[in-house]
Design a protein around this motif. Structure first.
Motif, PDB file in Angstrom:
ATOM      1  N   ALA A  18      49.825  13.732 -40.195  1.00 41.11           N
ATOM      2  CA  ALA A  18      50.203  15.130 -40.069  1.00 41.11           C
ATOM      3  C   ALA A  18      49.791  15.546 -38.795  1.00 41.11           C
ATOM      4  N   GLU A  19      48.592  15.355 -38.251  1.00 48.70           N
ATOM      5  CA  GLU A  19      48.384  15.942 -36.836  1.00 48.70           C
ATOM      6  C   GLU A  19      49.058  15.574 -35.956  1.00 48.70           C
ATOM      7  N   ILE A  20      49.333  14.285 -35.683  1.00 50.38           N
ATOM      8  CA  ILE A  20      50.385  13.786 -34.821  1.00 50.38           C
ATOM      9  C   ILE A  20      51.764  14.420 -34.880  1.00 50.38           C
ATOM     10  N   ARG A  21      52.256  14.754 -36.001  1.00 54.39           N
ATOM     11  CA  ARG A  21      53.600  15.341 -36.430  1.00 54.39           C
ATOM     12  C   ARG A  21      53.341  16.461 -35.696  1.00 54.39           C
ATOM     13  N   GLU A  22      52.355  17.508 -35.897  1.00 54.23           N
ATOM     14  CA  GLU A  22      52.087  18.707 -35.518  1.00 54.23           C
ATOM     15  C   GLU A  22      52.164  18.874 -34.168  1.00 54.23           C
ATOM     16  N   LYS A  23      51.610  17.680 -33.442  1.00 53.33           N
ATOM     17  CA  LYS A  23      51.403  17.926 -31.778  1.00 53.33           C
ATOM     18  C   LYS A  23      52.818  17.716 -31.356  1.00 53.33           C
ATOM     19  N   GLN A  24      53.655  16.665 -31.853  1.00 56.22           N
ATOM     20  CA  GLN A  24      55.026  16.389 -31.675  1.00 56.22           C
ATOM     21  C   GLN A  24      55.721  17.957 -31.472  1.00 56.22           C
ATOM     22  N   LYS A  86      66.620  20.177 -27.899  1.00 54.48           N
ATOM     23  CA  LYS A  86      67.371  20.249 -29.296  1.00 54.48           C
ATOM     24  C   LYS A  86      66.676  20.055 -30.466  1.00 54.48           C
ATOM     25  N   GLN A  87      65.654  19.138 -30.258  1.00 52.86           N
ATOM     26  CA  GLN A  87      64.940  18.874 -31.702  1.00 52.86           C
ATOM     27  C   GLN A  87      64.073  20.056 -31.934  1.00 52.86           C
ATOM     28  N   ALA A  88      63.670  20.882 -30.979  1.00 47.81           N
ATOM     29  CA  ALA A  88      62.811  22.240 -30.989  1.00 47.81           C
ATOM     30  C   ALA A  88      63.482  23.075 -31.848  1.00 47.81           C
ATOM     31  N   GLU A  89      64.927  23.114 -31.593  1.00 49.92           N
ATOM     32  CA  GLU A  89      65.841  24.192 -32.133  1.00 49.92           C
ATOM     33  C   GLU A  89      65.999  23.802 -33.720  1.00 49.92           C
ATOM     34  N   LYS A  90      65.786  22.852 -34.103  1.00 53.34           N
ATOM     35  CA  LYS A  90      66.020  22.298 -35.653  1.00 53.34           C
ATOM     36  C   LYS A  90      64.574  22.661 -36.123  1.00 53.34           C
ATOM     37  N   LEU A  91      63.422  22.611 -35.619  1.00 52.13           N
ATOM     38  CA  LEU A  91      62.349  22.707 -36.364  1.00 52.13           C
ATOM     39  C   LEU A  91      61.957  24.059 -36.842  1.00 52.13           C
TER      40      LEU A  91
END
Length: 91
Positions: A18-24, A86-91
């Motif tokens: 979860a920490e890694i995912r949050e950083k990504q 583009k990935q940030a737009e989906k988050l």
């Protein structure tokens, strides 16, 4: 070394994941903020034109495999930036 020492605590593994995912996610959002400004868009457009669209390898090159791989690497960086924005737009 015993099997007990090799066992992974599932809760710790999930927390680390979860920490890694949050950083990504935060990194993708940073890329998006950077390249969504007017200046960022101009820079990204220039990078796209310079390293993807106009980045061909001359067939008469003395080392065509090396040049093609080099140009592919340059294009890969630009594609990575576009992917993260583009990935940030989906988050």
């Amino acid at each position: 070394m015993s099997w007990e020492q090799l066992e992974v605590n599932q809760k710790d593994a999930e927390q680390k994941k979860a920490e890694i995912r949050e950083k990504q996610v935060e990194l993708a959002k940073a890329y998006s903020r950077c390249f969504s400004t007017e200046d960022g868009f101009k820079v990204l457009e220039d990078l796209l034109n310079r390293f993807v669209m106009d980045n061909g390898t001359d067939f008469n090159s003395p080392n065509i495999e090396y040049e093609a791989a080099y140009h592919n690497g340059e294009a890969g960086v630009v594609k990575f930036i576009i992917h993260l924005t583009k990935q940030a737009e989906k988050l």
